[in-house]
Design a protein around this motif. Sequence first.
Motif, PDB file in Angstrom:
ATOM      1  N   THR A 151       0.829  -1.209   0.000  1.00 42.85           N
ATOM      2  CA  THR A 151       0.000   0.000   0.000  1.00 42.85           C
ATOM      3  C   THR A 151       0.860   1.255   0.000  1.00 42.85           C
ATOM      4  OG1 THR A 151      -1.661  -1.223   1.261  1.00 42.85           O
ATOM      5  CG2 THR A 151      -1.903   1.155   1.175  1.00 42.85           C
ATOM      6  N   ASN A 152       1.904   1.257   0.821  1.00 44.70           N
ATOM      7  CA  ASN A 152       2.794   2.426   0.888  1.00 44.70           C
ATOM      8  C   ASN A 152       3.292   2.843  -0.489  1.00 44.70           C
ATOM      9  OD1 ASN A 152       2.581   2.248   3.647  1.00 44.70           O
ATOM     10  ND2 ASN A 152       4.672   1.555   3.998  1.00 44.70           N
TER      11      ASN A 152
ATOM     12  N   ASP B 111       2.108   1.727  -3.408  1.00 43.86           N
ATOM     13  CA  ASP B 111       1.111   1.590  -4.468  1.00 43.86           C
ATOM     14  C   ASP B 111       1.677   0.722  -5.590  1.00 43.86           C
ATOM     15  OD1 ASP B 111      -1.305   1.985  -5.800  1.00 43.86           O
ATOM     16  OD2 ASP B 111      -0.581   3.768  -6.849  1.00 43.86           O
TER      17      ASP B 111
ATOM     18  N   GLN C 187      -4.017   5.068   6.091  1.00 42.69           N
ATOM     19  CA  GLN C 187      -4.140   4.118   4.984  1.00 42.69           C
ATOM     20  C   GLN C 187      -5.324   3.165   5.117  1.00 42.69           C
ATOM     21  OE1 GLN C 187      -0.048   2.727   3.391  1.00 42.69           O
ATOM     22  NE2 GLN C 187       0.248   3.015   5.578  1.00 42.69           N
TER      23      GLN C 187
ATOM     24  N   GLY D 266      -2.412   4.166  -1.357  1.00 44.78           N
ATOM     25  CA  GLY D 266      -1.172   4.909  -1.514  1.00 44.78           C
ATOM     26  C   GLY D 266      -1.085   5.525  -2.890  1.00 44.78           C
TER      27      GLY D 266
ATOM     28  N   LEU E 129       2.342   6.737  -0.448  1.00 46.92           N
ATOM     29  CA  LEU E 129       2.580   7.699   0.622  1.00 46.92           C
ATOM     30  C   LEU E 129       3.588   8.750   0.179  1.00 46.92           C
ATOM     31  CD1 LEU E 129       2.860   5.586   3.899  1.00 46.92           C
ATOM     32  CD2 LEU E 129       0.831   6.555   2.811  1.00 46.92           C
TER      33      LEU E 129
ATOM     34  N   SER F  94      -1.056   9.983   2.967  1.00 48.24           N
ATOM     35  CA  SER F  94      -1.441   9.249   1.777  1.00 48.24           C
ATOM     36  C   SER F  94      -1.808  10.201   0.654  1.00 48.24           C
ATOM     37  CB  SER F  94      -2.613   8.321   2.080  1.00 48.24           C
ATOM     38  OG  SER F  94      -3.051   7.678   0.911  1.00 48.24           O
TER      39      SER F  94
ATOM     40  N   THR G 253      -6.197  -0.602  -0.051  1.00 50.02           N
ATOM     41  CA  THR G 253      -6.121   0.032   1.260  1.00 50.02           C
ATOM     42  C   THR G 253      -5.860  -1.064   2.284  1.00 50.02           C
ATOM     43  OG1 THR G 253      -8.462  -0.241   1.775  1.00 50.02           O
ATOM     44  CG2 THR G 253      -7.840   1.735   0.517  1.00 50.02           C
TER      45      THR G 253
END
Length: 387
Positions: free
Chosen positions: A239-240, A242, A281, A286, A288, A301, A314
């Motif tokens: 997620t960070n 993406d 998040q 993301g 971030l 984010s 997410t």
Amino acid sequence: MRISAEALAPLLLGALEHEFTDRGLLPWRLPATARRQSTDPGVERVAAEPSGVHLDFRTEASRLALITHPTRELTGDEIPHGAVYDVLVDGELYAQLSSPVQGVGTTRRSDPITGEVSSTRGGDARIELPRLPPGAHDVQIWLPHDERTELVGLESDATVIPAGAEGTTRWLHHGSSISHGFAVSHPTGTWPVVAARAAGVQLTNLGLAGQAMLDPFTARTIRSAQADVISLKLGINITNGDTMRLRTFIPAVHGFLDTIREGPHAETPLLLVSPLHCAIQETRPGPLQMELLESGPRFSSMGDSREVASGKLTLQVIRRTLREIVQARRTEDPQLHFLDGLELFGEPDEAELPMPDQLHPDTAAQQRIGTRFANVALAPGGPLNLE
């Protein structure tokens, strides 16, 4: 007497590989075969940071001093700080010692604009332990979790022998910077070490800051490692950065698990842990961005929650997906288990112990996470308990 770097190798626990450099013994948490398969310099950097790595020996010495050569990675005008070594004697914290900075070690400083890196090299660091009481003692020296550390030698006024960990459950854990120990003040304060000490197990920590990306080389490393039980905390790095959509995330997780299940770990107890609570998040994908403030870094984010419908990830989506993957596989893999990360650190915990940078739990929060993991996963009746 001076114990050489070569003689320290049998005392080293928590590393998957070690290398003898021109300075000494360098522990690695990913083997060279894995590191060669990534072009991201961050992989090699964090693999050389010895989170969870320590010397473990028995001795009647009263005076001990560890000689090391640290390497510090700095950005711009960042001020270097002395990394922390935790010393345990007979299982209890005996001292916390800081490495000297001035004129010591190698400093690699990168320009935040151009990316150019300049390097300066100083002398070795001498970490002198407080005088030990008379008699034989089990001594552990935990290396800094956030700084590359080469072991040059150990000065001792008596012989040292491996303490021995035969019969102890070997727990291998893989995760992100939270498992690595970012924002933690000292090496035994990282949550995997807290959990391992509470449960009396031997830890190999593959918490790789920013690099829990479902890389095949990491799965192959885990497949080949010696471990009695395994845990994987997955999702937040995806997620960070993406780096995946739901379409690619699901088969990547299956492939990661399939690789680990090849060979000796076909029936090893394996716990899949979903992300901890992280407000920025939970419902926004993301990537971030990081802002450098006077108080330190702060993450936020850049994603739009409306993009979830098109497959962006997410933390809430990842938790649900990981639970469904485990449920789908358990018929054929009864030793695969799931733990909701919110049981370790949920929304009330983040409200009580807010993360200074909005991303990384601090030392107090990691103490709570580690204690809960030991009670839920490693205690009798837990999925990683072999009793």
